[in-house]
Design a protein around this motif. Structure first.
Motif, PDB file in Angstrom:
ATOM      1  N   UNK A  64      22.443 -38.831  34.613  1.00 53.90           N
ATOM      2  CA  UNK A  64      22.819 -40.196  34.214  1.00 53.90           C
ATOM      3  C   UNK A  64      22.590 -41.187  35.349  1.00 53.90           C
ATOM      4  N   UNK A  65      22.801 -40.704  36.559  1.00 57.37           N
ATOM      5  CA  UNK A  65      22.630 -41.548  37.743  1.00 57.37           C
ATOM      6  C   UNK A  65      21.186 -42.070  37.868  1.00 57.37           C
ATOM      7  N   UNK A  66      20.249 -41.335  37.256  1.00 50.95           N
ATOM      8  CA  UNK A  66      18.836 -41.732  37.332  1.00 50.95           C
ATOM      9  C   UNK A  66      18.491 -42.835  36.327  1.00 50.95           C
ATOM     10  N   UNK A  67      19.411 -43.116  35.392  1.00 49.36           N
ATOM     11  CA  UNK A  67      19.143 -44.169  34.397  1.00 49.36           C
ATOM     12  C   UNK A  67      19.262 -45.526  35.092  1.00 49.36           C
ATOM     13  N   UNK A  68      18.268 -46.415  34.894  1.00 50.40           N
ATOM     14  CA  UNK A  68      18.314 -47.715  35.583  1.00 50.40           C
ATOM     15  C   UNK A  68      19.621 -48.464  35.303  1.00 50.40           C
ATOM     16  N   UNK A  69      20.263 -48.955  36.352  1.00 52.29           N
ATOM     17  CA  UNK A  69      21.471 -49.771  36.214  1.00 52.29           C
ATOM     18  C   UNK A  69      22.759 -48.978  36.182  1.00 52.29           C
ATOM     19  N   UNK A  70      22.666 -47.672  35.979  1.00 55.77           N
ATOM     20  CA  UNK A  70      23.892 -46.869  35.859  1.00 55.77           C
ATOM     21  C   UNK A  70      24.417 -46.496  37.238  1.00 55.77           C
ATOM     22  N   UNK A  71      25.717 -46.694  37.431  1.00 57.41           N
ATOM     23  CA  UNK A  71      26.330 -46.333  38.700  1.00 57.41           C
ATOM     24  C   UNK A  71      27.593 -45.535  38.481  1.00 57.41           C
ATOM     25  N   UNK A  72      27.918 -44.732  39.455  1.00 56.94           N
ATOM     26  CA  UNK A  72      29.166 -43.988  39.488  1.00 56.94           C
ATOM     27  C   UNK A  72      29.486 -43.241  38.184  1.00 56.94           C
ATOM     28  N   UNK A  73      28.512 -42.479  37.621  1.00 56.11           N
ATOM     29  CA  UNK A  73      28.820 -41.770  36.372  1.00 56.11           C
ATOM     30  C   UNK A  73      29.753 -40.583  36.615  1.00 56.11           C
ATOM     31  N   UNK A  74      30.732 -40.438  35.743  1.00 57.60           N
ATOM     32  CA  UNK A  74      31.644 -39.290  35.811  1.00 57.60           C
ATOM     33  C   UNK A  74      31.777 -38.691  34.422  1.00 57.60           C
ATOM     34  N   UNK A  75      31.615 -37.390  34.345  1.00 63.22           N
ATOM     35  CA  UNK A  75      31.746 -36.707  33.055  1.00 63.22           C
ATOM     36  C   UNK A  75      32.945 -35.769  33.141  1.00 63.22           C
ATOM     37  N   UNK A  76      33.852 -35.970  32.205  1.00 63.62           N
ATOM     38  CA  UNK A  76      35.037 -35.123  32.171  1.00 63.62           C
ATOM     39  C   UNK A  76      35.114 -34.557  30.746  1.00 63.62           C
ATOM     40  N   UNK A  77      34.537 -33.379  30.550  1.00 64.04           N
ATOM     41  CA  UNK A  77      34.459 -32.818  29.197  1.00 64.04           C
ATOM     42  C   UNK A  77      33.579 -33.708  28.343  1.00 64.04           C
ATOM     43  N   UNK A  78      34.140 -34.241  27.266  1.00 65.69           N
ATOM     44  CA  UNK A  78      33.356 -35.098  26.360  1.00 65.69           C
ATOM     45  C   UNK A  78      33.484 -36.577  26.712  1.00 65.69           C
ATOM     46  N   UNK A  79      34.273 -36.863  27.755  1.00 63.72           N
ATOM     47  CA  UNK A  79      34.469 -38.267  28.151  1.00 63.72           C
ATOM     48  C   UNK A  79      33.530 -38.637  29.299  1.00 63.72           C
ATOM     49  N   UNK A  80      32.786 -39.717  29.095  1.00 66.16           N
ATOM     50  CA  UNK A  80      31.902 -40.224  30.152  1.00 66.16           C
ATOM     51  C   UNK A  80      32.397 -41.611  30.582  1.00 66.16           C
TER      52      UNK A  80
END
Ligand code: ATP
Length: 312
Positions: A248-264
């Protein structure tokens, strides 16, 4: 880490720093500071504790000498023309000066005398507005009341430039409002202001432009509108398929992605389209997006600047 200097003011600068560096060793100090404050501008210097605000201000006031670089105030050299500059500047130091066994009024009178005399009526008017009893012993005053003494001596000669290091520290909200009125009046009268703060709401309400300093480096300068124009959104989504935060971090504009189970959760700067594509592939069932406040934008910027770039 990027440093931008967009929207530099067109008017002749009152304060200009070029490559200003004070190296205390072990990465502490200020490094390559570039700063321009135009006539009539209120410029807020903001950053966390230990960022380098006071050191920059002390360099400008010639209380410490740079290892490299150069600064001018009113086009004058901050070292060679220091006396002339100090005459024309109102300065509030970041640390309170101690004055044993004398009253607040005596302290201000002494400093006014050093300036060759100041309108006494104006001193009393300022003290009244700030609710300071000039007859009290300085050493018995609270921190906030000592700060008022500092503010009065900075404003009392109606200086062309006010350099104020954390001016509202210790002031109650009512007196903070009085101080903001004093600032507006000074600017309306033609003064220029450079103030430091770590309180964003303060600079937001009084400053035209702000400079963000972190780890001794100015890494962004812009008007509040420019900084707000970043339009960063905080996105929360619930998906059916697991997502990989690193991808997800590689998607343009996306920062600080966190995945917790099904929650992003992540931030998005600019178009949300590329993220939506990835989310729909992961079977998004819920999506919530809201724009960040300026305070959150800065926190986001600090965190992003501290993170290594993807792939590094
Ligand atoms: N005289 C000194 N000797 C050694 N290190 C110093 C000296 N003065 C400041 N520093 C260091 O330089 C860095 C910048 O300090 P500075 O006081 O300028 O930060 P600041 O942004 O004003 O912080 P604060 O909001 O806490 O006052 C800090 O790491 C500080 O410890």
């Amino acid at each position: 880490m990027t440093s931008t200097t967009e929207a530099r003011p067109a008017a002749a600068p009152v304060v200009a720093c070029s490559g200003l560096t004070k190296d205390f060793g072990s990465g502490r100090g200020v490094f390559d500071v570039e700063l321009v404050v135009a006539r009539g501008e209120t410029f807020g210097f903001i950053g966390p504790n230990g960022a380098g605000k006071t050191t920059t201000i002390r360099l400008l006031m010639d209380f410490t000498r740079p290892d490299r670089g150069h600064a001018t105030i009113f086009g004058l050299d901050t070292h060679a023309d220091s006396a002339e500059i100090k005459r024309r500047v109102g300065y509030l130091p970041g640390e309170l000066v101690q004055w044993p066994r004398v009253t607040a009024g005596y302290v201000i009178g002494l400093l006014a005398g050093l300036r060759g005399g100041v309108d006494e009526g104006y001193i009393h008017a300022l003290a009244e507005r700030l609710r300071l009893d000039l007859g009290r012993r300085y050493e018995d005053l609270s921190h906030g009341n000592k700060q008022k003494v500092g503010l009065i001596q900075a404003f009392m000669h109606r200086p062309e430039l006010l350099i104020l290091d954390e001016p509202t520290l210790g002031l109650d909200p009512l007196i903070q409002r009085v101080f903001h009125e004093m600032l507006h009046e000074a600017v309306a009268g033609g003064a220029t202001v450079l103030l430091s703060s770590h309180v964003l709401s303060e600079v937001e309400s009084v400053c035209d432009r702000i400079g963000l300093i972190r780890d001794g480096r100015v890494w962004k300068v812009g008007s509040l509108n420019e900084l707000r124009a970043k339009r960063i959104h905080r996105v929360e989504a619930i998906v059916t398929e697991p997502l990989d935060a690193m991808r997800l971090r590689e998607i343009p504009g996306v920062g600080d992605p966190r995945c917790d189970g099904r929650l992003l959760t992540c931030s998005v700067q600019g178009s949300i389209g590329p993220l939506l594509q990835a989310l729909s592939a992961a079977g998004v069932v819920e999506l919530d997006s809201r724009e960040l406040s300026l305070e959150e934008v800065f926190l986001h910027e600090y965190e992003t600047a501290a993170q290594p770039a993807p792939g590094h």
